[in-house]
Write a protein that holds these residues in place. Structure first.
Motif, PDB file in Angstrom:
ATOM      1  N   LEU B  56       0.833  -1.319   0.070  1.00 50.72           N
ATOM      2  CA  LEU B  56       0.014   0.142  -0.021  1.00 50.72           C
ATOM      3  C   LEU B  56       0.903   1.129   0.083  1.00 50.72           C
ATOM      4  O   LEU B  56       0.584   2.200  -0.796  1.00 50.72           O
ATOM      5  N   ALA B  57       1.947   1.200   0.746  1.00 46.43           N
ATOM      6  CA  ALA B  57       2.862   2.343   0.735  1.00 46.43           C
ATOM      7  C   ALA B  57       3.499   2.829  -0.343  1.00 46.43           C
ATOM      8  O   ALA B  57       3.580   3.752  -0.995  1.00 46.43           O
ATOM      9  N   ASP B  58       3.749   1.739  -1.373  1.00 45.92           N
ATOM     10  CA  ASP B  58       4.258   1.696  -2.779  1.00 45.92           C
ATOM     11  C   ASP B  58       3.226   1.973  -3.638  1.00 45.92           C
ATOM     12  O   ASP B  58       3.530   2.495  -4.900  1.00 45.92           O
ATOM     13  N   LEU B  59       2.251   1.534  -3.659  1.00 43.17           N
ATOM     14  CA  LEU B  59       1.097   1.762  -4.702  1.00 43.17           C
ATOM     15  C   LEU B  59       0.126   2.666  -4.526  1.00 43.17           C
ATOM     16  O   LEU B  59      -0.749   3.119  -5.419  1.00 43.17           O
ATOM     17  N   ALA B  60      -0.263   3.174  -3.488  1.00 44.41           N
ATOM     18  CA  ALA B  60      -1.524   3.702  -3.078  1.00 44.41           C
ATOM     19  C   ALA B  60      -1.370   5.223  -3.975  1.00 44.41           C
ATOM     20  O   ALA B  60      -2.510   5.693  -4.144  1.00 44.41           O
ATOM     21  N   ALA B  61      -0.428   5.697  -4.014  1.00 42.30           N
ATOM     22  CA  ALA B  61      -0.491   6.983  -4.982  1.00 42.30           C
ATOM     23  C   ALA B  61      -0.741   6.656  -6.214  1.00 42.30           C
ATOM     24  O   ALA B  61      -1.210   7.706  -7.119  1.00 42.30           O
ATOM     25  N   ARG B  62      -0.311   5.621  -6.759  1.00 38.63           N
ATOM     26  CA  ARG B  62      -0.647   5.157  -8.250  1.00 38.63           C
ATOM     27  C   ARG B  62      -2.320   4.766  -8.338  1.00 38.63           C
ATOM     28  O   ARG B  62      -3.099   5.103  -9.414  1.00 38.63           O
ATOM     29  N   TRP B  63      -2.811   3.990  -7.508  1.00 38.97           N
ATOM     30  CA  TRP B  63      -4.220   3.623  -7.529  1.00 38.97           C
ATOM     31  C   TRP B  63      -4.788   3.770  -6.150  1.00 38.97           C
ATOM     32  O   TRP B  63      -4.395   3.207  -5.125  1.00 38.97           O
ATOM     33  N   TRP B 211       5.539  -8.798  -8.037  1.00 38.63           N
ATOM     34  CA  TRP B 211       3.958  -8.885  -7.465  1.00 38.63           C
ATOM     35  C   TRP B 211       3.394  -7.496  -7.985  1.00 38.63           C
ATOM     36  O   TRP B 211       1.898  -7.661  -8.241  1.00 38.63           O
ATOM     37  N   TYR B 212       3.894  -6.310  -8.003  1.00 35.72           N
ATOM     38  CA  TYR B 212       3.352  -5.084  -8.469  1.00 35.72           C
ATOM     39  C   TYR B 212       2.950  -5.321  -9.766  1.00 35.72           C
ATOM     40  O   TYR B 212       1.727  -4.894 -10.278  1.00 35.72           O
ATOM     41  N   ASP B 213       3.689  -6.207 -10.783  1.00 36.47           N
ATOM     42  CA  ASP B 213       3.443  -6.077 -12.218  1.00 36.47           C
ATOM     43  C   ASP B 213       2.277  -6.824 -12.080  1.00 36.47           C
ATOM     44  O   ASP B 213       1.395  -6.645 -12.959  1.00 36.47           O
ATOM     45  N   PHE B 214       2.460  -8.131 -11.452  1.00 39.45           N
ATOM     46  CA  PHE B 214       1.022  -9.075 -11.395  1.00 39.45           C
ATOM     47  C   PHE B 214      -0.275  -8.093 -11.184  1.00 39.45           C
ATOM     48  O   PHE B 214      -1.310  -8.315 -11.996  1.00 39.45           O
ATOM     49  N   LEU B 215      -0.166  -7.354 -10.257  1.00 38.49           N
ATOM     50  CA  LEU B 215      -1.347  -6.549  -9.768  1.00 38.49           C
ATOM     51  C   LEU B 215      -1.754  -5.651 -10.975  1.00 38.49           C
ATOM     52  O   LEU B 215      -2.846  -5.448 -11.358  1.00 38.49           O
ATOM     53  N   GLU B 216      -0.857  -5.267 -11.474  1.00 41.31           N
ATOM     54  CA  GLU B 216      -1.012  -4.087 -12.745  1.00 41.31           C
ATOM     55  C   GLU B 216      -1.810  -4.844 -13.906  1.00 41.31           C
ATOM     56  O   GLU B 216      -2.722  -4.326 -14.212  1.00 41.31           O
ATOM     57  N   GLN B 217      -1.248  -5.932 -14.136  1.00 41.45           N
ATOM     58  CA  GLN B 217      -2.024  -6.577 -15.280  1.00 41.45           C
ATOM     59  C   GLN B 217      -3.287  -6.819 -14.944  1.00 41.45           C
ATOM     60  O   GLN B 217      -4.287  -6.928 -15.727  1.00 41.45           O
ATOM     61  N   ARG B 218      -3.635  -7.377 -13.671  1.00 41.26           N
ATOM     62  CA  ARG B 218      -5.122  -7.912 -13.422  1.00 41.26           C
ATOM     63  C   ARG B 218      -5.739  -6.643 -13.328  1.00 41.26           C
ATOM     64  O   ARG B 218      -7.144  -6.452 -13.743  1.00 41.26           O
ATOM     65  N   LEU B 219      -5.488  -5.379 -12.891  1.00 34.94           N
ATOM     66  CA  LEU B 219      -5.973  -4.160 -12.940  1.00 34.94           C
ATOM     67  C   LEU B 219      -6.353  -3.716 -14.334  1.00 34.94           C
ATOM     68  O   LEU B 219      -7.579  -3.285 -14.598  1.00 34.94           O
ATOM     69  N   ALA B 220      -5.534  -3.960 -15.138  1.00 33.79           N
ATOM     70  CA  ALA B 220      -5.646  -3.597 -16.704  1.00 33.79           C
ATOM     71  C   ALA B 220      -6.786  -4.411 -17.047  1.00 33.79           C
ATOM     72  O   ALA B 220      -7.830  -3.893 -17.727  1.00 33.79           O
ATOM     73  N   GLY B 221      -7.008  -5.635 -16.786  1.00 34.55           N
ATOM     74  CA  GLY B 221      -8.228  -6.417 -17.144  1.00 34.55           C
ATOM     75  C   GLY B 221      -9.260  -5.982 -16.603  1.00 34.55           C
ATOM     76  O   GLY B 221     -10.348  -6.000 -17.312  1.00 34.55           O
ATOM     77  N   VAL B 222      -9.661  -5.431 -15.299  1.00 32.00           N
ATOM     78  CA  VAL B 222     -10.562  -5.017 -14.604  1.00 32.00           C
ATOM     79  C   VAL B 222     -10.936  -3.732 -15.466  1.00 32.00           C
ATOM     80  O   VAL B 222     -12.035  -3.683 -15.798  1.00 32.00           O
ATOM     81  N   THR B 223     -10.167  -2.977 -15.683  1.00 32.33           N
ATOM     82  CA  THR B 223     -10.508  -1.596 -16.291  1.00 32.33           C
ATOM     83  C   THR B 223     -11.134  -1.820 -17.899  1.00 32.33           C
ATOM     84  O   THR B 223     -11.997  -1.310 -18.035  1.00 32.33           O
ATOM     85  N   ALA B 224     -10.268  -2.824 -18.545  1.00 29.92           N
ATOM     86  CA  ALA B 224     -10.909  -2.993 -19.575  1.00 29.92           C
ATOM     87  C   ALA B 224     -12.288  -3.524 -19.792  1.00 29.92           C
ATOM     88  O   ALA B 224     -13.115  -3.133 -20.602  1.00 29.92           O
ATOM     89  N   HIS B 225     -12.664  -4.456 -18.608  1.00 29.08           N
ATOM     90  CA  HIS B 225     -13.922  -4.772 -18.573  1.00 29.08           C
ATOM     91  C   HIS B 225     -15.107  -3.426 -18.176  1.00 29.08           C
ATOM     92  O   HIS B 225     -15.975  -3.650 -18.985  1.00 29.08           O
ATOM     93  N   VAL B 226     -14.644  -2.689 -17.496  1.00 27.52           N
ATOM     94  CA  VAL B 226     -15.432  -1.626 -17.402  1.00 27.52           C
ATOM     95  C   VAL B 226     -15.756  -0.809 -18.513  1.00 27.52           C
ATOM     96  O   VAL B 226     -16.885  -0.401 -18.685  1.00 27.52           O
ATOM     97  N   ARG B 227     -14.560  -0.351 -19.096  1.00 28.90           N
ATOM     98  CA  ARG B 227     -14.674   0.370 -20.394  1.00 28.90           C
ATOM     99  C   ARG B 227     -15.626  -0.355 -21.432  1.00 28.90           C
ATOM    100  O   ARG B 227     -16.483   0.247 -22.004  1.00 28.90           O
ATOM    101  N   GLY B 228     -15.513  -1.714 -21.398  1.00 31.43           N
ATOM    102  CA  GLY B 228     -16.354  -2.585 -22.329  1.00 31.43           C
ATOM    103  C   GLY B 228     -17.870  -2.586 -21.653  1.00 31.43           C
ATOM    104  O   GLY B 228     -18.652  -3.135 -22.795  1.00 31.43           O
ATOM    105  N   ALA B 229     -18.190  -2.383 -20.579  1.00 32.55           N
ATOM    106  CA  ALA B 229     -19.512  -2.439 -20.090  1.00 32.55           C
ATOM    107  C   ALA B 229     -20.502  -1.707 -20.784  1.00 32.55           C
ATOM    108  O   ALA B 229     -20.118  -0.499 -21.285  1.00 32.55           O
TER     109      ALA B 229
END
Lengths: 229, 229
Positions: B56-63, B211-229
């Motif tokens: 969270l300390a490392d990622l919360a500023a990005r997401w 680990w952060y790359d893995f989360l970013e890839q999964r987040l990209a999947g969620v975003t794509a889904h939202v945009r496509g909805a």
């Protein structure tokens, strides 16, 4: 709480009541046979099997001993423990997260060692469910490995409240993990004021003599009871 | 199996069925809001909170991120996690050894952070009960600390079978504990062939980028889904 949840509470209470009856029968069996039954509980990986391997290797020549060991799956631990030269009975619980008194009754019937004095029961690795299940043991030992953190007694109070003895394990790793011993001991004393605390390492042997002395004193109590009966 | 035990199985199945319905509603809520919900499971003391503090300390500023954290007792973990500057909601389960979908629904309603992208759910420290409870998460992460031993996937198969990702944690301690990495990875691959495996240390930072790359890839999947909805 909805109907299904209320129902679950009632059914669970009935099963716990039945477990208490079977535990009392186990306790009476152990008492009549002069056996000290020791229920050993902890998280997965706190060092229960390593402690018992070492303890049995050191003590089995003095007192006839055996182990009952519970796991969801595999008989790895029983195989490890048999290398100490003692009989080890594996109970495989499937998806059940604890041993219960009926499982112990059945496992005891499978033991072929005669005139046992020490019966160790290595419970399923879990700091929650096993706390509620009396097995008929004379002694309940809860392990806290220095690698798990000082806060575990506060976060899993029920199991620590039920302990006769808390063993702080893996103390050879205390420096490597930055273990805060004072805080850990204070947390144990707060939650488990009834319990004796010992610190040890099964790997280096540090602290084991005090653990063996503790068992010997408790065994003396069992013997006296048998003679006086 | 006697009548009370049969009864328990039936009641448990009914409760699990109800949990699945609530989990589906949670999943739909997360999907609609473009949130990646991550259920984090392990034994007590495997390093869930330490990993989330650092992440969270490392990622919360990005997401925009938040945490829901379950414990039998205390709100220590929520207090620790808030120091990373994110919102943390503590769920105290009493004697219940897992979070369930209803608890998550209620906790989500307490969150005030808007437009969340990452929602970490730190489950109760337990390798058994939480495995059975779907929370509606998109990602299930199971931790195995090197201090726990290589055999844990074999002994607690259900939770490892359900993992999308297995994180081998505390790798800075591997040498100190004599960790057998090859055996551990082989055991994970045997039980969890579906899971990706990453090795890391929250203390030294080793392995965190993957680990952060893995989360970013999964987040990209969620975003794509939202945009496509």
């Amino acid at each position: 709480m909805d109907e299904a949840e209320r129902h679950l509470v009632v059914v669970n209470q009935r099963l716990l009541g039945k477990n208490e009856q079977l535990a009392a029968a186990n306790r009476e069996h152990f008492r009549r046979h002069g056996m000290l039954a020791i229920n050993v509980l902890s998280s997965p990986g706190s060092g229960k099997t390593a402690l018992l391997e070492r303890t049995l290797a050191d003590l089995a020549a003095r007192w006839p001993a055996a182990v009952i060991v519970g796991d969801l799956a595999t008989d790895n631990d029983a195989r490890r423990l048999r290398r100490s030269g003692v009989e080890a009975v594996q109970v495989t619980t499937g998806n059940v997260c604890h041993l219960d008194a009926a499982m112990i009754d059945q496992a005891v019937q499978r033991l072929s060692t005669k005139s046992l004095r020490l019966l160790f029961i290595e419970n399923v690795g879990n700091l929650v469910c096993p706390a509620s299940y009396n097995l008929g043991e004379a002694l309940r030992v809860v392990l806290l490995a220095v690698t798990e953190g000082e806060d575990k007694p506060l976060k899993y109070p029920k199991v620590f409240k039920s302990a006769d003895l808390v063993l702080v394990t893996k103390i050879d790793l205390a420096d490597a993990v930055g273990f805060d011993r004072i805080t850990a001991l204070s947390n144990i004393q707060t939650i488990s004021p009834q319990a004796k605390i010992l610190e040890l390492s099964a790997r280096t042997g540090q602290g084991l003599p005090a653990w063996y002395d503790f068992l010997e004193q408790r065994l003396a109590g069992v013997t006296a009871h048998v003679r006086g009966a």
